[in-house]
Write a protein that holds these residues in place. Structure first.
Motif, mmCIF file in Angstrom:
data_model
loop_
_atom_site.group_PDB
_atom_site.id
_atom_site.type_symbol
_atom_site.label_atom_id
_atom_site.label_comp_id
_atom_site.label_asym_id
_atom_site.label_seq_id
_atom_site.Cartn_x
_atom_site.Cartn_y
_atom_site.Cartn_z
ATOM 1 N N TYR A 5 5.900 2.830 12.596
ATOM 2 C CA TYR A 5 5.364 2.570 11.476
ATOM 3 C C TYR A 5 4.230 2.006 11.144
ATOM 4 N N ARG A 20 12.979 2.365 2.817
ATOM 5 C CA ARG A 20 11.884 3.320 3.181
ATOM 6 C C ARG A 20 11.801 4.585 2.192
ATOM 7 N N THR A 21 11.866 4.002 0.959
ATOM 8 C CA THR A 21 11.753 5.417 0.080
ATOM 9 C C THR A 21 10.345 5.263 -0.723
ATOM 10 N N LYS A 27 11.937 10.113 1.400
ATOM 11 C CA LYS A 27 11.716 9.145 2.367
ATOM 12 C C LYS A 27 10.466 8.868 2.647
ATOM 13 N N SER A 28 10.068 7.710 3.051
ATOM 14 C CA SER A 28 8.717 7.268 3.580
ATOM 15 C C SER A 28 8.456 7.590 5.100
ATOM 16 N N TYR A 31 6.203 3.981 6.222
ATOM 17 C CA TYR A 31 6.626 2.495 6.278
ATOM 18 C C TYR A 31 8.160 2.370 6.545
ATOM 19 N N CYS A 32 8.641 1.427 7.110
ATOM 20 C CA CYS A 32 10.136 1.319 7.395
ATOM 21 C C CYS A 32 10.805 0.454 6.331
ATOM 22 N N SER A 33 12.074 0.537 6.157
ATOM 23 C CA SER A 33 12.995 -0.117 5.164
ATOM 24 C C SER A 33 12.972 -1.678 5.237
ATOM 25 N N CYS A 35 9.993 -3.141 5.279
ATOM 26 C CA CYS A 35 8.677 -3.338 4.719
ATOM 27 C C CYS A 35 8.403 -2.521 3.232
ATOM 28 N N TYR A 36 9.144 -1.594 3.020
ATOM 29 C CA TYR A 36 8.938 -0.505 1.827
ATOM 30 C C TYR A 36 10.342 0.001 1.279
#
Length: 80
Positions: A5, A20-21, A27-28, A31-33, A35-36
């Protein structure tokens, strides 16, 4: 191919928790869950690579990794 990420350098294959959405619910892949979530950065005060290194080191510690592994990971993947 091994990819990470963008912000924290968490491995892409480590899908953690919900999060991470993007704001549209998709889903992004950037970026991970940690961070985002829902299109919002969870730690906007992390605005330097040094601060991100500290965040990643602390996250690794809470996940039960030894300090030397955390140090190796963030020093190698998050450049100052």
């Amino acid at each position: 191919m091994y990819m990470n990420y963008q912000s924290c350098s968490m491995p892409l294959k480590k899908i953690l928790q919900g999060g991470r959405t993007n704001s549209d619910g998709s889903k992004s892949e950037t970026y991970c869950s940690h961070c985002y979530v829902i299109g919002i950065f969870q730690n906007p005060e992390i605005d330097t690579s040094e601060k991100m290194q500290s965040f990643v080191k602390a996250k690794f510690k809470t996940m039960g990794f030894p300090c030397f592994i955390a140090s190796f990971f963030y020093e190698r993947n998050i450049k100052t």
